[in-house]
Design an enzyme around this catalytic site. Structure first.
Site, PDB file in Angstrom:
ATOM      1  N   GLY B  46      66.961   7.882 -26.906  1.00 54.17           N
ATOM      2  CA  GLY B  46      68.146   7.969 -27.756  1.00 54.17           C
ATOM      3  C   GLY B  46      68.450   9.416 -28.081  1.00 54.17           C
ATOM      4  O   GLY B  46      68.014  10.332 -27.372  1.00 54.17           O
ATOM      5  N   ARG B 334      75.463   4.032 -50.057  1.00 53.95           N
ATOM      6  CA  ARG B 334      75.233   2.728 -49.454  1.00 53.95           C
ATOM      7  C   ARG B 334      74.409   1.793 -50.325  1.00 53.95           C
ATOM      8  O   ARG B 334      74.716   0.603 -50.436  1.00 53.95           O
ATOM      9  CB  ARG B 334      74.509   2.917 -48.124  1.00 53.95           C
ATOM     10  CG  ARG B 334      75.383   3.598 -47.131  1.00 53.95           C
ATOM     11  CD  ARG B 334      74.675   3.871 -45.842  1.00 53.95           C
ATOM     12  NE  ARG B 334      75.666   4.343 -44.877  1.00 53.95           N
ATOM     13  CZ  ARG B 334      75.388   4.706 -43.639  1.00 53.95           C
ATOM     14  NH1 ARG B 334      74.151   4.661 -43.211  1.00 53.95           N
ATOM     15  NH2 ARG B 334      76.332   5.103 -42.834  1.00 53.95           N
ATOM     16  N   GLU B 429      64.806   8.639 -36.140  1.00 55.40           N
ATOM     17  CA  GLU B 429      64.570   7.570 -37.104  1.00 55.40           C
ATOM     18  C   GLU B 429      63.100   7.166 -37.154  1.00 55.40           C
ATOM     19  O   GLU B 429      62.626   6.607 -38.142  1.00 55.40           O
ATOM     20  CB  GLU B 429      65.454   6.351 -36.767  1.00 55.40           C
ATOM     21  CG  GLU B 429      65.473   5.306 -37.874  1.00 55.40           C
ATOM     22  CD  GLU B 429      66.343   4.095 -37.563  1.00 55.40           C
ATOM     23  OE1 GLU B 429      67.091   4.128 -36.562  1.00 55.40           O
ATOM     24  OE2 GLU B 429      66.276   3.102 -38.309  1.00 55.40           O
ATOM     25  N   LEU B 445      72.714  10.573 -37.029  1.00 54.35           N
ATOM     26  CA  LEU B 445      72.984  11.275 -35.775  1.00 54.35           C
ATOM     27  C   LEU B 445      72.587  12.739 -35.929  1.00 54.35           C
ATOM     28  O   LEU B 445      71.996  13.341 -35.041  1.00 54.35           O
ATOM     29  CB  LEU B 445      74.469  11.158 -35.424  1.00 54.35           C
ATOM     30  CG  LEU B 445      74.992   9.733 -35.237  1.00 54.35           C
ATOM     31  CD1 LEU B 445      76.495   9.756 -34.950  1.00 54.35           C
ATOM     32  CD2 LEU B 445      74.272   9.031 -34.096  1.00 54.35           C
TER      33      LEU B 445
END
Lengths: 257, 642
Positions: B46, B334, B429, B445
């Site tokens: 990734g 969030r 992550e 990101l």
């Protein structure tokens, strides 16, 4: 409560690249119409496992239409009948109770079957490896706003860059050609100012690598029809123009050495 | 419970703004001509893995990359929608490296390591330059300069984006740079290869053991260092926005070999996902948080309101975020947005057939800016929503509900991104360091690319330099042979158990326990229950799992069984960590610890630390180690978004 569907599936089963494959018929009963197509296959697989049968292998991962892993032929069409939709985003509400659904893997000589509905699409990586990049080693970049890019140009690059590499274009093409994939990759970079230095080298290398694996384009247009991101065939024309030009430009440059 | 060592994070001395520069000067370098003598194994392709592999290749190292996908560009970074933060201050709205640093530490509820966060903010500006140079088609203004937007929890516009596909475009950029190194012979990629274990010899990471997912072959790979860029563990919840194959296995197996696992209870529940519709649901789909810039969140004030959204008059709509948080409104972080959605749904005000959602309404934005403008901003998201739900969000409000999205916890790393096993690094992550107890939007990101492009390539040299002249350990070494045998043994065990329930079934059951007891709100009894129920279910799993087929061909049931086995152990540790952390912070909300207003109440005196758990064998509880967090720059306050 959602509608429930009773379906008949004809699924291609093949144990490995060298094995002979065949269609197997399965009943898929009581499928909720809110389920996605892949969730329908999940339900069928859980049923198969419960009965002691090996489940169907099918390609999938993000289930959001962006990773490009999924893709099967559904009733002869890559990703099924809904336009601009990857298999994972196709939902069962688009089918009717009593339907028979034929499910096959991508069919292309360049993509040997790994098992059941899963194929090996690694030739696409070979095309990118040949030149699908801008040589920009880490640490060398100027400030990002130093090179203004007109919005229209950036938008056009983005239209091409939206390709998810699922290879539906190849599967849908009667010639198993990979022109739509390759041209999308090329145009993304060739249209940007940053991509100019390597433009013709890139184009020549990528097109010729593509031709090692895939068939030729005869302008059927099935690729764009099947593309879940509705990538335009125009990019193929741009690629062809740059490819022809590359033969002149690259030779002249070589002569200057 | 015994608490052991106090961990050394190796944060450099000096003023916060100078630490990274000083450190880069102080650490050891590997001479350009000697880099080719080192081999680095990168697991995962990734953003964090591909960017690291590309950069290490450019520097001259020999790199091998391992991914279980059929091509590196499938990694789940690709699904990130909204954008990437950078302290460019292109909007002239008061952003700066310091502000991005400050916002990230505050947003993380003061549970991250200051020095790492500052470094992240510093290199954020380089990332944008780098990605633009690679040809990432970021959104632009008509003048040709880069466009920005503001993003959940931020009061400046610092988010760069490429339509709703920013993750895809950044991943393609990093992937292309990596493929360039493949072309140049510096990077070798092993696709459909799943790491099953880390090989440790004399206390150092010396390689990995992988399974070829097509042939079933177990193989050993040896290198001077191993980089785990294997993503987060959100799929422990079964239903999450992660891709189906995302898993914790590589990180967990490293944990079992000695890498401490930090703050597993810090999980992020993303506020804007499409609610689950039925038992068959296999995953949840995120609707980018950028939608909160233009959408208004509300529920009907009355219980069991059966009217369509359009028929509910303004006065009977409860815009709960705007009412409770006038200054941040729909853009609260969030964790706050998620918990408030849970509160109204628990009160019985939920919408949709299962009453498990809240409205995200675009009618005001469409009236203000026109449908075209909204379509340009969010077209692909609206289309995706319509595909999944069969409803048109231009005419009826979207229904959303929180879902597991990201995990802030992960493998413990020091300032050099090295785990507690020398030679084993963790990036993106998979590590824990930068987001504290809650991650801000558009920062994942940023962190993946920061680690891979700008941090690890420097810090790994410090570890490698003294090893000059040493060959990698032979794969015939007993350490490799034993690890291969263990991996083989587990596979044979799965295939011969002959139980009655599929790995999928166990995963779903585990996910329900984790969601119910270790989800958005946790309390002591529930967590204790989780520990005993997860452990009981795990025993059933090992005794009754049914894996059909064989090892020698593609077998996703078999792959899944191994991943679910690790999720069981991780789930239990999450509960233990949540139980131990007697406070609320960010994504970790303990019902016992809240302010009178129902906000997370931290206990800085006792919990201003990282809990790094140490594996002590299958039959012993894990031991908690501590890294104290010291805040020299940022004043700890009760977060308030009123």
């Amino acid at each position: 409560m959602s509608r429930r569907l009773n379906l008949t599936l004809k699924v291609w089963r093949q144990e490995g690249p060298a094995a002979n494959g065949h269609f197997e018929v399965y009943k898929a009963n009581e499928i909720p119409d809110d389920a996605s197509f892949l969730e329908m296959l999940d339900i069928v697989n859980e049923g198969l496992i419960a009965e002691g049968h090996t489940p169907i292998e099918f390609p999938h991962d993000c289930r959001e239409g962006i990773c490009g892993t999924c893709g099967v032929m559904i009733n002869g069409r890559a990703h099924g009948q809904e336009k601009g939709t990857a298999t994972c985003q196709l939902h069962m509400r688009k089918f009717n109770d009593g339907d028979t659904i034929v499910i096959e893997p991508w069919r292309a000589a360049a993509f040997p079957i790994v098992r059941d509905l899963v194929v090996d699409r690694s030739p696409l990586d070979k095309i990118v490896e040949a030149g699908g990049y801008i040589s920009a080693p880490t640490g060398t970049a100027p400030d990002a706003n130093e090179i203004p890019i007109p919005k229209e140009v950036a938008d056009s690059a983005m239209d091409a860059a939206a390709c998810i590499g699922c290879a539906a274009c190849v599967a849908a093409c009667p010639n198993s050609a990979a022109q739509l994939f390759t041209s999308a990759k090329i145009w993304h970079l060739n249209s940007l100012p940053q991509g100019q230095a390597e433009r013709y080298r890139r184009t020549e290398a990528m097109v010729e690598t593509m031709e090692e694996f895939f068939g030729s384009c005869t302008n059927h247009g099935e690729c764009s029809e099947a593309c879940p991101k509705e990538i335009s065939q125009d990019f193929i024309a741009y690629m062809n123009r740059d490819y022809i030009k590359s033969k002149v430009v690259n030779r002249r440059l070589a002569g200057q050495r | 419970m015994t608490t052991q060592t106090v961990l050394n994070s190796k944060v450099p001395e000096g003023a916060i703004a100078d630490k990274w520069d000083n450190h880069k000067f102080d650490i050891k370098l590997v001479n350009p001509a000697n880099k080719r003598k080192f081999k680095v194994l990168v697991v995962g392709s990734g953003l964090a893995g591909a960017s690291a592999a590309a950069t290490l290749g450019e520097l001259g190292y020999n790199v091998e990359v391992f991914t279980f996908h059929d091509t590196p560009r499938r990694a789940h970074s690709i699904a990130a929608q909204g954008g990437i933060n950078a302290a460019k201050n292109y909007r002239n709205d008061g952003d700066s490296i310091y502000r991005l640093f400050y916002d990230t530490v505050k947003g993380g509820d003061y549970r991250s390591r200051e020095a790492n966060v500052y470094r992240l903010a510093q290199v954020s500006v380089d990332i944008i330059d780098q990605m633009a140079a690679q040809g990432v088609p970021f959104a632009r203004e008509y003048g040709g300069l880069l466009d920005n937007r503001s993003f959940g929890g931020a009061q400046v516009s610092r988010t760069f984006y490429a339509r709703g596909q920013t993750g895809q475009q950044l991943l393609l950029g990093a992937y292309q740079q990596m493929m360039r190194q493949v072309h140049l012979g510096k990077v070798k990629i092993h696709t459909r290869s799943e790491m099953l274990d880390l090989v440790v010899k004399d206390g150092r990471a010396v390689g990995i053991v992988c399974r070829n997912l097509v042939t079933g072959d177990i193989s050993s790979h040896s290198g001077h260092a191993v980089v785990l860029a294997t993503g987060g563990y959100g799929n422990v919840f079964y239903l999450s926005t992660n891709a189906m194959a995302s898993n914790v296995t590589a990180a967990w197996r490293a944990h079992r070999k000695g890498a401490f696992f930090a703050n597993p209870c810090y999980t992020q529940i993303h506020p804007t996902c499409i609610p689950a519709s039925d038992e068959f649901q296999s995953k949840l789909t995120l609707m980018s948080e950028s939608l909160r810039n233009d959408g208004r969140i509300w529920v009907p004030r009355g219980h069991d309101d059966a009217r369509g959204a359009a028929d509910i008059p303004e006065g009977e709509r409860y815009y709960y975020l705007e009412e409770k948080y006038p200054s941040f409104g729909n853009l609260v972080p969030r964790d706050v947005a998620s918990r408030n959605a849970k509160t109204v749904v628990d009160q019985g005000l939920g919408v949709g057939p299962l009453k498990n959602g809240v409205f995200l309404d675009f009618s005001d934005a469409v009236a203000r800016d026109g449908k075209d403008k909204i379509e340009e901003r969010y077209g692909n998201l609206f289309q995706m929503y319509e595909r999944i739900t069969g409803e048109d969000p231009y005419s009826v409000p979207m229904r959303i509900y929180p879902a597991t999205h990201y995990t802030m916890g992960g493998v413990w790393v020091d300032y050099n991104l090295m785990t507690t096993i020398p030679g084993c690094f963790a990036t993106g992550e998979a590590n824990f360091s930068d987001h504290g107890a809650n991650r801000l939007g558009a920062s994942a990101l940023m962190q993946g690319l920061a680690d891979g492009y700008f941090v690890l390539p420097y810090t790994i040299g410090d570890y490698l330099a003294p090893m000059l002249g040493e060959d990698p350990v032979s794969v015939d070494d007993p350490a490799f042979i034993q690890t291969e045998a263990d991996a083989q043994g587990q596979i044979q065990r799965f295939l011969s158990t002959g139980g009655t329930r599929s790995p999928e079934h166990f995963h779903r059951e585990l996910g329900k326990l984790v969601w119910d007891y270790i989800g958005m709100e946790r309390e002591k009894n529930g967590l204790e229950k989780a520990i005993s129920e997860i452990s009981a279910l795990r025993e059933e799993f090992w005794a009754d799992v049914r894996v059909l087929g064989n090892n020698e061909s593609l077998n996703s049931s078999l792959e899944k069984a191994g991943r679910v086995a690790d999720f069981f152990e991780l789930g239990e540790l999450m509960a233990r960590d949540a139980l131990d952390r007697e406070e609320s912070c960010g994504g970790h909300f303990r019902a016992e610890h809240q302010t009178p207003e129902g906000e997370a109440k931290r206990d800085d005196e006792n919990f201003s630390h990282v809990s790094a758990w140490e594996w002590k064998g299958q039959d012993s509880p894990q031991v908690k180690n501590v890294e104290e967090l010291t805040f020299e720059e940022v004043q700890l306050t009760q977060r308030s978004y009123k």
